[in-house]
Design a protein around this motif. Structure first.
Motif, short mmCIF file in Angstrom:
data_model
loop_
_atom_site.label_atom_id
_atom_site.label_comp_id
_atom_site.label_asym_id
_atom_site.label_seq_id
_atom_site.Cartn_x
_atom_site.Cartn_y
_atom_site.Cartn_z
N THR A 219 0.80 -1.12 0.06
CA THR A 219 -0.07 0.08 0.08
C THR A 219 0.81 1.26 -0.11
O THR A 219 0.53 2.12 -0.73
CB THR A 219 -0.80 -0.05 1.33
N TYR A 220 1.74 1.26 0.74
CA TYR A 220 2.83 2.37 0.82
C TYR A 220 3.63 2.51 -0.34
O TYR A 220 3.84 3.71 -0.52
CB TYR A 220 3.88 2.12 2.14
N ALA A 221 3.84 1.50 -1.11
CA ALA A 221 4.52 1.52 -2.34
C ALA A 221 3.56 2.26 -3.39
O ALA A 221 4.16 3.04 -4.25
CB ALA A 221 5.14 0.32 -2.77
N ASN A 222 2.35 1.99 -3.31
CA ASN A 222 1.33 2.30 -4.35
C ASN A 222 1.12 4.04 -4.06
O ASN A 222 0.93 4.79 -5.12
CB ASN A 222 0.07 1.68 -4.23
N TRP A 223 1.14 4.32 -2.78
CA TRP A 223 0.75 5.66 -2.43
C TRP A 223 2.04 6.50 -2.87
O TRP A 223 1.85 7.93 -3.35
CB TRP A 223 0.68 5.75 -1.00
N PHE A 224 3.10 6.10 -2.50
CA PHE A 224 4.45 6.91 -2.75
C PHE A 224 5.37 6.10 -3.49
O PHE A 224 6.10 5.22 -2.97
CB PHE A 224 4.98 7.27 -1.34
N ALA A 225 5.38 6.50 -4.79
CA ALA A 225 6.44 5.71 -5.80
C ALA A 225 7.93 6.07 -5.45
O ALA A 225 8.68 5.23 -5.54
CB ALA A 225 5.94 6.03 -7.36
N ASN A 226 8.10 7.33 -5.02
CA ASN A 226 9.55 7.57 -4.87
C ASN A 226 10.12 6.76 -3.54
O ASN A 226 9.71 6.90 -2.34
CB ASN A 226 9.57 9.05 -4.78
N VAL A 227 10.84 5.97 -3.50
CA VAL A 227 11.72 5.23 -2.52
C VAL A 227 12.03 6.08 -1.60
O VAL A 227 12.20 5.87 -0.30
CB VAL A 227 12.53 4.20 -2.91
N TYR A 228 13.02 7.18 -1.77
CA TYR A 228 13.27 8.23 -0.89
C TYR A 228 12.21 8.79 -0.20
O TYR A 228 12.45 9.10 1.23
CB TYR A 228 14.31 9.05 -1.69
N LEU A 229 11.35 9.18 -0.47
CA LEU A 229 10.18 9.83 -0.04
C LEU A 229 9.71 8.97 0.75
O LEU A 229 9.19 9.14 2.08
CB LEU A 229 9.10 10.35 -0.96
N ARG A 230 9.46 7.48 0.62
CA ARG A 230 8.97 6.57 1.45
C ARG A 230 9.77 6.49 2.65
O ARG A 230 9.41 6.43 3.89
CB ARG A 230 8.57 5.09 0.77
N ALA A 231 10.91 6.30 2.68
CA ALA A 231 11.78 6.32 3.65
C ALA A 231 11.71 7.71 4.51
O ALA A 231 11.59 7.21 5.93
CB ALA A 231 13.30 6.04 3.34
N PHE A 232 11.63 8.65 4.02
CA PHE A 232 11.79 9.94 4.83
C PHE A 232 10.49 9.92 5.69
O PHE A 232 10.41 10.26 6.91
CB PHE A 232 11.80 11.10 3.72
N LEU A 233 9.19 9.77 4.76
CA LEU A 233 8.11 9.81 5.52
C LEU A 233 7.91 8.97 6.78
O LEU A 233 7.12 8.79 7.83
CB LEU A 233 6.83 9.60 4.51
N GLY A 234 8.12 7.53 6.51
CA GLY A 234 8.05 6.53 7.11
C GLY A 234 8.70 6.89 8.64
O GLY A 234 8.24 6.40 9.81
N ALA A 235 10.02 7.29 8.38
CA ALA A 235 10.92 7.69 9.63
C ALA A 235 10.28 8.87 10.33
O ALA A 235 10.36 8.97 11.67
CB ALA A 235 12.29 8.02 9.13
N SER A 236 9.68 9.63 9.41
CA SER A 236 9.01 11.07 10.18
C SER A 236 7.83 10.53 10.99
O SER A 236 7.50 11.14 12.12
CB SER A 236 8.54 11.94 9.05
#
Length: 277
Positions: free
Chosen positions: A238-255
């Motif tokens: 689901t997360y990958a579908n919402w945010f295709a950019n892997v760097y954005l995913r990492a940043f948001l997840g940690a945030s």
């Protein structure tokens, strides 16, 4: 007698071969685990003394996402890659997986990431075993055995445990797995590392009531594990579908982790969460 002698020589050769192989795996894995565990203790103490380090977690996530994306290749599959090879896969387990998972985990703990030790143990053990297997030019079946042995060495040296099978029972891996774990744990402890042992309390007297309680508890544990495993798969997809950019995913997840700590004013779930035990 000749037949029995040949059998004894064959068994002796088999044992000598795997003792040598598992000793090599144990030496490298044990040393790595000693460095890993000592490093975790050090960075955890540093983080507890400097709570502000938590705010660097999102940046750290982006940095290691870059390393995995730029240099990782199939190493980015982590545990799944190693376990698949132990169950008959034919992909290579690159040695670059070791520094990526080792320093990635240590860095995550420095900045408060809740990253377990088991994944790092599996990946380092599998990568070492795969490299040793190449040197000895093992068969496909032997490769599965040595990777299981590498996983056993990783778990044993990190937790003081042993793994005989991942996914399916491997009777032929019993001997190599046992000694790989034994050697690795011995090497780790020779560096002054001690494993934490948690007292289980008084063992109750066996009864039908106890059996029923254990039976129901095991069902709850199994369901909890299943929900946790399926939830991770679902969230990743689901997360990958919402945010295709892997760097954005990492940043948001940690945030999100940082946000929860601030809102709940609680750091008990950061790092290994050992105080909770």
């Amino acid at each position: 007698m000749k037949k029995e002698t040949k059998q004894l020589l064959s068994i002796g050769g088999y044992m000598a071969k795997w003792l040598l192989i598992t000793a090599i795996i144990g030496l490298f894995m044990g040393a790595l685990s000693a460095f890993f565990l000592k490093s975790l203790t050090y960075v955890t103490d540093v983080r507890l003394a400097n709570p502000w380090l938590l705010f660097i977690l999102p940046i750290s996530g982006v940095v290691f996402t870059y390393f995995y994306t730029r240099f990782g290749k199939n190493a980015s599959r982590g545990n799944n890659l190693v376990i698949e090879q132990g169950n008959g896969g034919e992909e290579d387990i690159p040695l670059r997986l070791i520094p990526l998972t080792l320093f990635g985990t240590i860095t995550m703990h420095l900045f408060g990431g809740s990253v377990g030790r088991e994944g790092t143990a599996v990946q380092m053990g599998g990568a070492i075993a795969n490299a040793v297997g190449k040197v000895f030019k093992l068969s496909a079946l032997e490769r599965q055995v040595i990777i299981i042995s590498g996983i056993s060495a990783g778990f044993s040296s990190v937790f003081g445990l042993e793994v005989l099978a991942i996914g399916k029972v491997r009777a032929e891996a019993l001997f190599p797995s046992f000694f790989a774990g034994l050697f690795a744990n011995f090497v780790t402890e020779s560096f002054g590392v001690t494993h934490t042992h948690y007292p289980m309390g008084k063992i109750p007297t066996w009864s039908v009531e106890l059996f029923v309680k254990l039976f129901l508890a095991s069902i709850c544990f199994g369901l909890a594990g299943w929900v946790f495993s399926r939830s991770i798969v679902f969230l990743k997809k689901t997360y990958a579908n919402w945010f295709a950019n892997v760097y954005l995913r990492a940043f948001l997840g940690a945030s999100i982790v940082v946000l929860f700590v601030l809102v709940l004013n609680n750091q008990r779930y950061l790092g290994l969460s050992l105080p909770l035990l």
